[in-house]
Write a protein that holds these residues in place. Structure first.
Motif, mmCIF file in Angstrom:
data_model
loop_
_atom_site.group_PDB
_atom_site.id
_atom_site.type_symbol
_atom_site.label_atom_id
_atom_site.label_comp_id
_atom_site.label_asym_id
_atom_site.label_seq_id
_atom_site.Cartn_x
_atom_site.Cartn_y
_atom_site.Cartn_z
ATOM 1 N N GLN A 257 0.810 -1.216 0.000
ATOM 2 C CA GLN A 257 0.000 0.000 0.000
ATOM 3 C C GLN A 257 0.847 1.271 0.000
ATOM 4 O OE1 GLN A 257 -3.092 0.111 2.974
ATOM 5 N NE2 GLN A 257 -3.613 -2.056 2.687
ATOM 6 N N ILE A 258 2.027 1.218 0.567
ATOM 7 C CA ILE A 258 2.843 2.427 0.648
ATOM 8 C C ILE A 258 3.211 2.967 -0.731
ATOM 9 C CG2 ILE A 258 5.076 1.237 0.765
ATOM 10 C CD1 ILE A 258 5.912 3.388 2.809
ATOM 11 N N PHE A 259 3.175 2.110 -1.771
ATOM 12 C CA PHE A 259 3.505 2.546 -3.128
ATOM 13 C C PHE A 259 2.258 2.880 -3.954
ATOM 14 C CE2 PHE A 259 6.921 -0.271 -1.723
ATOM 15 C CZ PHE A 259 8.014 0.561 -1.885
ATOM 16 N N GLY A 260 1.100 2.782 -3.351
ATOM 17 C CA GLY A 260 -0.128 3.067 -4.077
ATOM 18 C C GLY A 260 -0.584 1.883 -4.902
ATOM 19 N N VAL A 261 -1.774 2.035 -5.472
ATOM 20 C CA VAL A 261 -2.334 0.968 -6.301
ATOM 21 C C VAL A 261 -1.583 0.935 -7.626
ATOM 22 C CG1 VAL A 261 -4.418 0.097 -7.414
ATOM 23 C CG2 VAL A 261 -4.574 1.284 -5.214
ATOM 24 N N PRO A 262 -1.005 -0.192 -7.996
ATOM 25 C CA PRO A 262 -0.237 -0.247 -9.251
ATOM 26 C C PRO A 262 -1.139 -0.091 -10.461
ATOM 27 C CG PRO A 262 -0.494 -2.445 -8.323
ATOM 28 C CD PRO A 262 -1.034 -1.485 -7.292
#
Length: 417
Positions: A257-262
């Motif tokens: 989640q820390i990188f956002g939704v791919p």
């Protein structure tokens, strides 16, 4: 770079040069300030060595290092060559190409980790070497790898795994991780290879972790459980995982989640469409466009033109008085009357005449509108129709304006003594 390298004020990495400078202080605290694109850097030298290990703290803060290229002929190859007592977290390395030429211990994130913690990290791209080759870490001597994954393809001669090449001790812990990349071992495909971990002294130290048996080309692993691609995309597969705060899943592989939704990669699909319509009939007609000149006739229009001319001429000239004085003195006193003539230069005057003439006379009349009302005779009574024409006379004014000329004569004064 910004910061002082302490826990409360870490160095902020914002450029490829900043990333390169991490090697200048191997015990400091670092954070990424933005995504770093390494495509223009060329061959990157791993940070640290086996004798000077990275022992600091590196927090990616949910940012990514993209297009990293490493080609090394020295063992321990990766973004970090060798770590000890280090922490690396919240870091993504995308589209990496890491090569250890005829050397061991190669991983995209680190060649070797000892007593170090790797959390919330992932890698994509390709990695290759000889022995101890992993998509994330090559040689895992001790420490914890948790909540990490790799989509990288790995190639080596032995101890090759999709996430970790080799778990060297019982303190080599792996928890809640997965991998999907193709694992290739040459020339002996059975020499310590695995979908998730190539080899491990104690496979029980790999917990709640999985690998894709379809995409990895592997059905075995020294730790972790193999699942089909369809199963890998189901949340129920991942026992004990935190899908509230750490992980997310959306009909695909889990993401951090820390990188956002791919963003899903574009899918290429060919669609054949046949369309049927009735024959189209068209009717052609000939259209002629004719322009005709229309003339209208009215009775003679009478106009009255007048010319008014105003001429005013006044000539005035002014000059200041001119005075002359002529004196004649003799030593002999005589009583004589003499005539003295005084000469003055001619006084020039300029007479300027300005004429303003308007020669063009224009006469304008408004459009004449006529109304004819005819009433048909009723009971043999005579009905008369009237036509009215309104005439509007134009007025033309003509003026000549001449400049004024004035003349004054002032006689000279002659005094004889």
């Amino acid at each position: 770079m910004l910061g002082v390298g302490t826990q409360s004020n870490p160095y902020i990495i914002q450029t490829p040069q900043d990333l390169h400078n991490v090697r200048n202080n191997l015990t400091a605290y670092y954070e990424l300030g933005n995504d770093i694109d390494m495509s223009g850097w060329g061959n990157f030298t791993p940070i640290g060595t086996s004798s000077e290990k990275f022992m600091g703290n590196f927090n990616g803060k949910g940012y990514k290092i993209k297009n990293l290229t490493i080609n090394s002929t020295t063992a321990y190859v990766g973004l970090f060559s060798f770590t000890e007592n280090a922490t690396i977290q919240n870091l993504a390395i995308e589209n990496a190409n890491v090569v250890g030429q005829n050397v061991n211990y190669v991983g995209i994130l680190a060649g070797n980790i000892t007593n170090s913690t790797i959390k919330n990290c992932y890698t994509t791209g390709n990695v290759s070497g000889q022995y101890g080759i992993g998509g994330l870490v090559g040689w895992h001597y001790s420490g914890l790898i948790e909540n990490c994954f790799s989509h990288a393809n790995t190639t080596g001669r032995g101890r090759v795994g999709g996430l970790v090449g080799n778990g060297a001790t019982s303190n080599s812990l792996v928890n809640k991780c997965y991998s999907t990349g193709l694992v290739t071992v040459t020339p002996d495909p059975n020499l310590y290879n695995g979908g998730l971990v190539g080899s491990h002294v104690d496979s029980t130290k790999v917990t709640n972790s999985y690998f894709d048996i379809n995409t990895s080309g592997q059905t075995i692993s020294a730790g972790g459980t193999g699942k089909t691609t369809a199963e890998m995309k189901q949340q129920t597969t991942y026992v004990g995982w935190d899908f509230t705060n750490t992980w997310g899943i959306n009909n695909d592989y889990p993401y951090l989640q820390i990188f956002g939704v791919p963003t899903a990669p574009p899918k290429k699909e060919t669609i054949t469409i046949q369309s049927y319509v009735n024959h189209i009939h068209s009717k052609t007609s000939k259209i002629n466009k004719s322009t005709k000149q229309t003339q209208s006739f009215l009775n003679t229009i009478q106009t009255l033109s007048e010319r008014h001319t105003s001429t005013k001429r006044t000539i005035s000239s002014y000059t200041l008085p001119n005075a002359t004085s002529v004196q004649k003195q003799n030593r002999t006193v005589r009583s004589v009357t003499q005539h003295v003539t005084s000469y003055m230069n001619p006084i020039d005057s300029i007479v300027e005449r300005k004429t303003k003439t308007i020669q063009q006379l224009l006469s304008y009349i408004n459009h004449i509108k006529s109304n004819v009302i005819a009433v048909a005779p009723i009971q043999n009574k005579i009905v008369n129709a009237s036509v009215y024409v309104i005439e509007n006379t134009s007025t033309v004014q003509f003026e000549d304006n001449l400049s004024n000329t004035y003349a004054i004569e002032n006689p000279s004064v002659v005094e004889v003594i």
